[in-house]
Design a protein around this motif. Sequence first.
Motif, mmCIF file in Angstrom:
data_model
loop_
_atom_site.group_PDB
_atom_site.id
_atom_site.type_symbol
_atom_site.label_atom_id
_atom_site.label_comp_id
_atom_site.label_asym_id
_atom_site.label_seq_id
_atom_site.Cartn_x
_atom_site.Cartn_y
_atom_site.Cartn_z
ATOM 1 N N VAL A 101 -16.257 -33.391 81.465
ATOM 2 C CA VAL A 101 -16.924 -34.341 80.387
ATOM 3 C C VAL A 101 -18.539 -34.576 80.949
ATOM 4 O O VAL A 101 -19.100 -35.507 80.672
ATOM 5 N N LEU A 111 -11.125 -34.528 72.490
ATOM 6 C CA LEU A 111 -11.143 -35.913 72.335
ATOM 7 C C LEU A 111 -10.626 -36.644 71.163
ATOM 8 O O LEU A 111 -10.028 -37.692 71.128
ATOM 9 N N ASN A 112 -10.971 -35.702 70.251
ATOM 10 C CA ASN A 112 -10.493 -36.409 68.922
ATOM 11 C C ASN A 112 -9.035 -35.957 68.474
ATOM 12 O O ASN A 112 -8.493 -36.548 67.626
ATOM 13 N N LEU A 142 -4.215 -40.691 76.299
ATOM 14 C CA LEU A 142 -5.444 -40.675 77.068
ATOM 15 C C LEU A 142 -4.918 -40.979 78.753
ATOM 16 O O LEU A 142 -4.390 -42.248 78.902
ATOM 17 N N ARG A 193 -15.417 -42.964 81.528
ATOM 18 C CA ARG A 193 -14.164 -42.179 80.717
ATOM 19 C C ARG A 193 -13.891 -43.019 79.501
ATOM 20 O O ARG A 193 -13.708 -42.224 78.520
ATOM 21 N N ARG A 194 -13.617 -44.100 79.649
ATOM 22 C CA ARG A 194 -13.380 -44.934 78.350
ATOM 23 C C ARG A 194 -14.445 -44.806 77.480
ATOM 24 O O ARG A 194 -14.438 -44.914 76.237
ATOM 25 N N VAL A 248 -15.012 -41.609 75.471
ATOM 26 C CA VAL A 248 -13.740 -41.418 74.334
ATOM 27 C C VAL A 248 -14.385 -42.199 73.171
ATOM 28 O O VAL A 248 -14.200 -41.953 71.791
ATOM 29 N N HIS A 306 -17.289 -40.651 71.495
ATOM 30 C CA HIS A 306 -17.225 -39.326 70.855
ATOM 31 C C HIS A 306 -15.963 -39.182 69.707
ATOM 32 O O HIS A 306 -15.809 -38.404 69.092
ATOM 33 N N ARG A 307 -14.885 -40.155 70.000
ATOM 34 C CA ARG A 307 -13.961 -40.239 69.025
ATOM 35 C C ARG A 307 -14.056 -41.051 67.586
ATOM 36 O O ARG A 307 -14.580 -42.298 67.784
ATOM 37 N N TYR A 309 -4.834 -43.971 69.287
ATOM 38 C CA TYR A 309 -4.487 -42.867 70.536
ATOM 39 C C TYR A 309 -3.872 -44.089 71.764
ATOM 40 O O TYR A 309 -4.276 -45.117 71.716
ATOM 41 N N THR A 315 -3.487 -45.265 75.775
ATOM 42 C CA THR A 315 -3.841 -45.027 77.046
ATOM 43 C C THR A 315 -3.041 -45.333 78.256
ATOM 44 O O THR A 315 -2.180 -46.099 78.064
ATOM 45 N N LEU A 352 -9.592 -36.723 81.435
ATOM 46 C CA LEU A 352 -11.050 -36.481 81.399
ATOM 47 C C LEU A 352 -11.500 -36.324 82.986
ATOM 48 O O LEU A 352 -11.436 -37.066 83.766
#
Length: 252
Positions: free
Chosen positions: A9, A25-26, A31, A46-47, A50, A53-54, A59, A61, A109
């Motif tokens: 990433v 990511l989508n 995750l 990292r959170r 997501v 970009h999602r 999803y 975690t 990620l």
Amino acid sequence: VRRVVLVGVGCGHPDQVTVQAVRALNELDVLFLVTKESADDLAAFRREIVARHRSAGGYRTVELPDPPRPWRTAVDYAGAVERWRGQRAAAWEAAIRDQLADGELGAFLVWGDPSLYESTLAVIDDVAQRGQVAFDHEVIPGVSSIHALTARHRIPLNRVGRPVVITPARLVEDGLPEGVDDVVVMLDARGTFARIPADGIEIYWGAYLGTDDEILISGRLGDVADEIARARAACRARRGWIFDIYLLRRHR
Ligand SMILES: C[S@@+](CC[C@H](N)C(=O)[O-])C[C@H]1O[C@@H](n2cnc3c(N)ncnc32)[C@H](O)[C@@H]1O
């Protein structure tokens, strides 16, 4: 079959995420978030990646708290590392088995590029070798801190027809390797550049590349070593940790 993807990433700037990574990511169902006691900022990044970009939720975690890595000075260091790797593999195996359903996609990620001084891929290989849970896995490359460094200083990584060595700092404590004039130094906890004989060497240094706190310093090693040492100490005092990388370039 379960699918696991290791997504590089980039190393600090959320726009360094590739289109291929955004697609993953989508698509991810789970995750897997590896957390370390000392590195909250990284889990938060990292959170954020997501979230940025999602386009939809939906999803789950799963946090994987990392056991502390043994100290290099530990009695039977090799054995301690072996046990530590085993603990991680067992925890990740249980998470993949219990939290990821058949046909689902789980993602880790990974900071920068997954192939560079990163243990995620090795742990996933350990899990696969244990043979207790079946899954396919894939790696999506990311922008590494090496490429973030050379881009920000606007320099080529190599000189024409010449090799480049990439090394952890502890291996250059006694100077640059023989026959190599371009060395990328990573994982430097101790400001090793200040102890290397500075004659004929230029340094291109960067800390927190890609983030709002980014610092860049370059010049003749003898001229800028003190300035870099001061900048590192100030960063450490403010944030408690530092991420820095540098290229040492010898001129003959
Ligand atoms: C565990 S390694 C991970 C490297 C990562 N996989 C990559 O592709 O860059 C961590 C080291 O990478 C370097 N690093 C990673 N991100 C950085 C950043 N944003 N700025 C400066 N150095 C960074 C530092 O040398 C740090 O000690």
